[in-house]
Design an enzyme around this catalytic site. Structure first.
Site, PDB file in Angstrom:
ATOM      1  N   SER B 530     -20.107  14.442  22.486  1.00  0.00           N
ATOM      2  CA  SER B 530     -20.528  14.408  23.883  1.00  0.00           C
ATOM      3  C   SER B 530     -22.026  14.506  24.058  1.00  0.00           C
ATOM      4  O   SER B 530     -22.500  14.976  25.076  1.00  0.00           O
ATOM      5  CB  SER B 530     -19.835  15.530  24.668  1.00  0.00           C
ATOM      6  OG  SER B 530     -18.501  15.168  24.855  1.00  0.00           O
ATOM      7  N   THR B 533     -25.509  10.167  25.054  1.00  0.00           N
ATOM      8  CA  THR B 533     -26.468   9.731  26.062  1.00  0.00           C
ATOM      9  C   THR B 533     -27.713  10.619  26.029  1.00  0.00           C
ATOM     10  O   THR B 533     -28.832  10.134  26.142  1.00  0.00           O
ATOM     11  CB  THR B 533     -25.831   9.748  27.460  1.00  0.00           C
ATOM     12  OG1 THR B 533     -24.655   8.947  27.405  1.00  0.00           O
ATOM     13  CG2 THR B 533     -26.764   9.188  28.503  1.00  0.00           C
ATOM     14  N   LYS B 732     -25.957  14.915  31.411  1.00  0.00           N
ATOM     15  CA  LYS B 732     -24.860  15.814  31.088  1.00  0.00           C
ATOM     16  C   LYS B 732     -23.639  14.975  30.774  1.00  0.00           C
ATOM     17  O   LYS B 732     -23.506  13.843  31.237  1.00  0.00           O
ATOM     18  CB  LYS B 732     -24.612  16.749  32.274  1.00  0.00           C
ATOM     19  CG  LYS B 732     -25.891  17.509  32.671  1.00  0.00           C
ATOM     20  CD  LYS B 732     -25.675  18.441  33.835  1.00  0.00           C
ATOM     21  CE  LYS B 732     -27.023  19.067  34.257  1.00  0.00           C
ATOM     22  NZ  LYS B 732     -26.839  20.003  35.367  1.00  0.00           N
ATOM     23  N   VAL B 734     -20.156  13.115  30.324  1.00  0.00           N
ATOM     24  CA  VAL B 734     -19.175  12.553  31.265  1.00  0.00           C
ATOM     25  C   VAL B 734     -17.893  12.061  30.599  1.00  0.00           C
ATOM     26  O   VAL B 734     -16.973  11.628  31.283  1.00  0.00           O
ATOM     27  CB  VAL B 734     -19.737  11.360  32.085  1.00  0.00           C
ATOM     28  CG1 VAL B 734     -20.811  11.815  33.033  1.00  0.00           C
ATOM     29  CG2 VAL B 734     -20.230  10.249  31.177  1.00  0.00           C
ATOM     30  N   GLY B 735     -17.809  12.110  29.287  1.00  0.00           N
ATOM     31  CA  GLY B 735     -16.685  11.455  28.621  1.00  0.00           C
ATOM     32  C   GLY B 735     -15.471  12.322  28.340  1.00  0.00           C
ATOM     33  O   GLY B 735     -14.412  11.806  28.000  1.00  0.00           O
ATOM     34  N   GLU B 736     -15.636  13.646  28.447  1.00  0.00           N
ATOM     35  CA  GLU B 736     -14.531  14.520  28.042  1.00  0.00           C
ATOM     36  C   GLU B 736     -14.206  15.609  29.058  1.00  0.00           C
ATOM     37  O   GLU B 736     -13.078  16.071  29.146  1.00  0.00           O
ATOM     38  CB  GLU B 736     -14.860  15.241  26.725  1.00  0.00           C
ATOM     39  CG  GLU B 736     -15.175  14.352  25.563  1.00  0.00           C
ATOM     40  CD  GLU B 736     -15.128  15.138  24.246  1.00  0.00           C
ATOM     41  OE1 GLU B 736     -14.044  15.630  23.890  1.00  0.00           O
ATOM     42  OE2 GLU B 736     -16.177  15.278  23.616  1.00  0.00           O
TER      43      GLU B 736
END
Lengths: 168, 773, 326
Positions: B530, B533, B732, B734-736
């Site tokens: 995570s 980015t 911050k 955003v994927g999990e």
């Protein structure tokens, strides 16, 4: 390790025959065994790897292709049974190099993530829209019920299809 | 003013390749003379291997190589490899197997039939050992020993403890003694699984020069290279992991898998390209499911619902090898203390060996489990105290600038803002009360609304610890971005290209991305903790800035203007406020001419937790974990038919603080996917394992959502950070993180509809129950 | 995932088909849409030496309504066609609706009505590959000697999960079976043996040419409901079909048939007798629901709680009858 004799291998391999398949408007002569699925032949003989094998047992829809315009599962279709039919794969949708409105909508609306379901999804949706230019939300969900996607939650896929429908 | 491409809904750059079938996944790679690999697995959950006879198999015509544990140098690997938790899993079983499906031997043959025939011809003699499948049974003294482990600081007289994370602070006794209300509940979320659509697959080719080329469906090529080089005992520089597109992963492809080792070794033995592709049933049965966990949550609150302290025990059945279990019990602690202030805590998490299949992280890892527990209990407490769910959350939610128990600061955390906005935009308070009033109404169709909140870390220190990037100018003024990042569907390549476009004033079409190739690109952490980015993104930004600096220096001489008076747009460098300009191509060519042939190549690098020497302690949760935390408040609306037991999740609303979105279209895609995964987990998905055998190993039997189960999604961004020139940016995760708040929200929404809480997942409502009562 | 080897035949007439089947004896199987058989072959649960495809026999694709005789549907009619065909929609809308509930769009494109009624029984311990089977002792249906679902069971309890047969049985449909000896007409129900392991009475060398729903049934109210955990794809965890004939508001005939609860489509005995002469109303719906519930004994051989599946049998029975009251 012993070297295998050619003779034994021959016996093991089963008999091949040459069949003519019409894929994306082109005729191909391909050697197949009776047991070969259309998916095997498309991927391994014709190098059309757009159709994917996600399960091999007809549950995920990643191998969806069109046979005479209708969506079928290439993993459960015998190649020998597809002779004389018009087979369309994802590679035949943008044949002239120009994306179809649906392909473009999939990109613009974020309907593609990992992309593994995209070929099948687009073919199912293409078949739907050619049968029914103005499908309802439920029609779309029904048409896609055999195409699993784990990335998108289907939201943007349905949105993409609806955007094309609205243009028709 | 320079045009901005950050924050735009830019379509993904891999879109055309993916909608035309051109994108090549590992299973699509074909090579002349490629062999087919198959793996022989253990039929027993626990057994000693007495002998493996491969003679017959090797003699079958068409069989090119057979390998067993004897060929694997006794090398172990693990998701975690530290002195406390050394690697515990052989790449191929040595003297023992510990779960059904454990890899015992592998073959490479000319085709699938021959490979299968060879597997059947391998003769393995086993001596069965007693097995244990229930984690509490496994913990008891006298339980069969799965590994000879010793945790020096073990709390309690337990067996088979693969890992323990204990953390306490504050005066827990005082907290409980002054409590107005104490609630103790056990939460049991189900065992779920990833369901990535692309099966696990690996192609390996050991070439004549002794380089091992590998294509594998994973989540980060550099991490796979490290594992392969270690287990194969060859230098990392001789392992070339190539990029291939990845058809979804969700955590399930991060570990080293035995087939990756076997396929590589088989190619090394035969000198031929070898492909292994897992069958779907094999993945469901023997590859890694998600980690599961049972949570005992005892919470003390005051009369106002303010949290005073918690006693928490978490029990994770990690299966036959540790996998990510020991990380899970640490991050459980993290997600427990992240969203709400917790003055005192007594936390122990145990990761327990059993003879079940091994587990892996899955999207959110510990977060959905502990937040399901925490958010559900939060609503139970609110209900006990007669407080509404919104108020109790606002009273406890962490505010900007707060410091976590480990010393991390949550900086500009937007949690409060998320909760307020989510409640307002969904008319939460009114609907909540209205639904509650209708719980006892005559109709069997009930409506519910529920809230959940969560937080998530953004990158931490773990191998590889850094990301680097290069931006190369081409003669025509366009660029190539070289990054080790791997796009697994989330759109990594697109947002990284956006950053380059932003810094250089280029269009997306001017940027080619070369990614995820261990030979051609600089190192990268990969797509799995995570932090892509934030960490890779800043590396790319620096590389683009570096390239721009050199470009401007060259243009500056040509235009007779100071670099700070120049600006870039439309592939040209302008003197600000004038139409005097030269093209990028001219500036590049000029730089090469004036510098003895030196082209313009920008370099950039970045690392998570720059100040820290180590990541957080898995033993006691001490030490810094992350420098950026994301927060969300999510609201679910459901329709429950109490007669048929059907739960329909009609809406998922997410208010989230991701810093700022680089590409809202991709952020929304991440949220949609998480809402869908949470909906499946809340209402239908469940892996059933009986004595180590998965009883529902197919897409038909495992109820992941279909298009019919689409959940309508709405989003609102709470912006707390910004993208600025010449400065590192803070984004911050955003994927999990958003799989968790919504899971709690769904659980609470069902309770709002029915008046009954479920402490288990999936939530089951027995049809016909209501009428019978 | 490949198929075991076989020899493919695609006769162009039924006669040729029968001859081929007879010639190949027991190692030949009829291939219709393939969505059931080919999956089982991939899992190595079947390995016929030859497959005789019905795809090229045009007469199997006919849909004919003859006044007074009823509706005859060729075995090769696909479920997509069944769901959309104007004649079916007009004469037997419940059948069209039921066809639309089967599996997925892609499967309905190829799967046939004949294949659907002859769909094999299923079980979570059966529809698996040999690789999965290595760790699980073979059950009756995998040619072993035990049942994992009913540990003391003496037979196989694999469950019949076809969607169409219960409705067709409720509608008193008959099948036309053709063999070397000629054609015979038999009640559809007579095809099913009730044994999970070999769910069909001997069909070796025979082909189901088509089905006929008698005229009398076409005037009945009929409906099928299906319980599953997702909106699509899934086989029925329980299914209920009802056909009802009313005379002046009183029940003249009622037939109730279930799926997903036994090794065959399960006709609820006594459902008609209990209803005869009674007015169609909530009370009757409840009574029939109870009868269906009492008759259904789903086992833990599928996903979903057997108790939930059983309750759904009752609820769906009530709901169908309630829908007829409107």
């Amino acid at each position: 390790m012993k070297r295998g004799s050619a003779k034994t291998l021959e016996k093991e391999k089963g008999s091949e025959k040459i069949i003519a398949l019409t894929v994306n408007g082109e005729d191909h002569l391909v050697p197949v065994e009776d047991r070969d699925t259309l998916l095997d032949v498309l991927r391994n003989r014709l190098s059309l790897t757009g159709a994917k094998e996600g399960c091999g047992t007809g549950e995920c829809g990643s191998c969806t292709v069109l046979v005479d315009g209708k969506p079928v599962l290439a993993c459960l279709t015998l190649a020998v049974g597809a002779v004389g039919k018009e087979i369309t794969t994802i590679e035949g949708i943008a044949a002239s190099g120009k994306l179809s409105p649906l392909q473009k909508a999939f990109i613009d609306h974020g309907a593609v993530q990992c992309g593994f379901c995209s070929s099948g999804m687009i073919l199912s949706a293409t078949a739907l829209l050619s049968d029914n230019a103005k499908p309802s939300r439920q029609d779309i969900q029904k048409a896609l019920e055999g195409n699993l996607c784990r990335c998108t939650g289907y939201n943007k896929i349905i949105e993409a299809i609806e955007s094309v429908k609205d243009k028709k | 003013m320079m045009e901005t491409i950050i924050g735009k809904r830019v379509p993904r750059i891999d879109g055309p390749a993916k909608v035309t079938g051109e994108a090549k996944y590992t299973v699509d790679i074909q090579m002349p003379g490629m062999l087919c690999a198959k793996i022989l697995r253990s039929p027993f959950p626990h057994a000693r291997i007495l002998n493996i006879d491969t003679t017959k198999a090797s003699r079958i015509p068409g069989v090119k190589a057979v390998i067993t544990g004897r060929d694997a140098w006794g090398v172990c690997h693990g998701f975690v490899e530290t002195p406390r938790y050394p690697a515990d899993q052989y790449v191929l079983a040595n003297d023992r197997v510990r779960y059904i499906g454990e890899e015992v031997a592998a073959v490479a043959a000319v085709d699938e039939d021959t490979a299968m025939e060879a597997l059947n011809a391998i003769d393995v003699s086993y001596e069965e050992l007693p097995a244990v499948f229930d984690l509490f049974e496994a913990m008891k003294p006298g339980a069969p020993e799965i590994h000879p482990v010793e945790i020096p600081d073990l709390i309690g007289d337990f067996r088979n403890i693969g890992g323990q994370c204990a953390n306490s602070y504050g005066d827990i006794e005082a907290a409980f003694s002054r409590a107005y209300l104490v609630r103790k509940d056990r939460f049991e979320p189900e065992l779920r699984t990833h369901c990535y659509l692309e099966p696990q697959a690996t192609v390996a080719h050991y070439d004549a020069a002794g380089i091992l080329h590998v294509w594998t469906s994973g989540m980060g090529t550099f991490r796979k290279r490290m594992h392969l080089s270690r287990t194969l005992n060859i230098p990392a520089s001789r392992v070339h992991v190539h990029k291939s597109w990845v058809g979804g992963a969700f955590g399930g492809k991060i570990d080293l898998f035995s087939h990756e080792f076997c396929t590589s070794l088989l190619s090394m033995k035969t000198g031929k390209p070898v492909r292994y592709s897992a069958e779907r049933e094999e993945i469901f049965s023997y590859f890694r499911h998600s980690q599961n966990m049972i949570v005992d949550l005892e919470t003390a609150v005051d009369r106002e619902g303010i949290l005073l302290g918690q006693r928490v025990r978490c029990y994770n059945d990690c299966g036959a090898y540790r996998g990510s279990g020991v990380v899970l019990i640490f991050t459980t602690w993290g997600y427990l203390v992240l969203p709400y202030r917790m003055p005192a805590l007594d936390y122990i998490g145990y990761s327990v060996y059993t003879n079940n299949p091994v587990r892996a992280p899955q999207r959110g890892h510990a977060a959905p489990k502990i937040r399901f527990a925490g958010e559900t209990q939060m609503d139970m407490i609110a209900s006990d105290l007669g407080i509404d769910p919104l108020t109790i959350r606002l009273r406890n939610a962490r505010r900007p600038g707060e410091t976590l128990p480990n010393g991390d600061n949550i900086r500009k955390a937007g949690l409060i803002e998320c909760i307020l906005q989510a409640a307002e935009k969904t008319d939460f308070a009114r609907k909540y009360e209205e639904n509650r009033a209708l719980q006892k109404a005559a109709t069997h169709i009930k409506r519910g609304i529920g809230m959940g909140a969560s937080g998530y870390f953004t990158g931490t220190l773990i191998y590889p610890n850094n990301s680097a990037a290069m931006v190369k100018f081409n003669d025509d003024g366009t660029v190539h971005l070289l990054t080790g990042a791997l796009d697994i569907g989330q759109g990594a390549e697109t947002i990284l290209a956006q950053i380059v476009a932003q810094e250089l004033g280029l269009g997306m079409e001017d940027i080619q991305v070369v990614s995820g190739d261990t030979d051609a690109t600089p190192v990268d952490i990969g797509s799995w903790i995570s932090g892509l980015t934030l960490v890779t993104g800043n590396a790319v930004k620096k590389a683009a800035e570096d390239a721009r600096r050199v470009l401007l220096a060259s243009a500056s001489e040509a235009l007779q203007a100071a670099p700070e008076d120049l600006e870039v747009r439309s592939r040209r460098v302008f003197v600000k406020g004038t139409d005097r300009s030269i093209s990028f191509a001219q500036a590049v060519s000029r730089h090469i001419r004036d510098n003895d042939g030196d082209p313009i190549v920008g370099r950039g690098y970045s690392r998570a937790l720059k100040e820290a020497e180590f990541g957080p302690s898995l033993k006691n949760a001490k030490g810094t974990w992350s420098e950026s935390y994301a927060f969300d408040a999510q609201i679910a609306e459901v329709e429950v038919d109490t007669r048929t037991g059907q739960i329909r999740i009609t809406k998922a609303f997410t208010a989230h603080d991701c810093g700022f979105p680089i590409n809202p279209l991709l952020v929304e895609g991440q949220i949609d996917g998480q809402a869908s995964m949470a909906a499946g987990q809340a209402a239908a998905e469940e892996i059933t394992v009986k004595e180590g055998v998965t009883l529902n190993p197919s897409f038909l039997d495992y109820k992941l959502p279909t298009a019919h189960e689409m959940v309508e999604a709405q989003y609102i961004d709470v912006i707390t950070e910004a993208y600025e020139k010449d400065r590192e940016f803070v984004t911050k995760e955003v994927g999990e993180g958003y799989v968790s708040g919504i899971l709690g929200a769904i659980s609470n929404a069902v309770a709002n509809a029915t008046g009954k809480w479920s402490t288990k997942l999936p939530i089951k409502i027995m049809p016909g129950k209501e009428e019978e009562e | 995932m490949n198929l075991p080897r076989f020899i493919y035949h695609s006769p162009s007439s039924l006669k040729e088909c029968i001859a081929t089947l007879a010639d190949k004896k027991n190692s030949a199987q009829v291939l219709a849409g393939g969505s059931d058989l080919l999956v089982r072959m991939k899992l190595r649960l079947e390995a016929p030496g030859s497959l005789v495809s019905l795809a090229d026999i045009p007469t199997l694709k006919d849909i004919v309504y003859r006044p007074g005789k009823g509706l005859t549907i060729g075995a090769g009619v696909t479920l997509s066609l069944l769901a959309s065909d104007a004649v079916i929609r007009e004469r037997c809308p419940a059948l069209a609706d039921a066809a639309g509930l089967v599996a997925t769009n892609q499967i309905r494109t190829v799967a046939t009505i004949g294949g659907n009624i002859l769909q094999n029984t299923r079980c979570r311990y059966y529809n698996r590959s040999p690789l999965w089977g290595m760790a699980v002792s073979p059950c009756f249906k995998r040619n072993g000697g035990l049942c994992h679902v009913v540990p003391r069971g003496k037979r196989c309890f694999a469950v019949y999960q076809g969607d169409l047969a219960p409705l067709l049985i409720a509608l008193n449909a008959s099948v036309k079976i053709v063999s070397k000896k000629g054609a015979e007409e038999a009640p559809l129900e007579s095809l099913y043996s009730g044994d999970g392991k070999s769910p069909f009475n001997n069909l070796a060398g025979k082909v189901v040419e088509g089905l006929t729903i008698p005229e009398g049934s076409l005037n009945m109210l009929s409906a099928y409901r299906k319980y599953r955990l997702r909106g699509g794809i899934d086989f029925p965890l329980a299914g209920v079909a009802v056909a009802l004939k009313l005379d002046n508001g009183l029940v003249q005939d009622l037939r109730l048939c279930l799926t997903g609860v036994a090794s065959r489509p399960f006709t609820v005995q006594g459902a008609g007798d209990a209803a005869k002469g009674k007015p169609l109303g909530r009370e009757l719906a409840r009574e029939e629901g109870k009868l269906a519930y009492a008759a259904a004994h789903p086992l833990a051989n599928l996903e979903g709680d057997p108790a939930a599946r059983r309750s759904m049998i009752r609820i769906m029975t009530e709901d169908i009858l309630a829908s007829f009251m409107v």
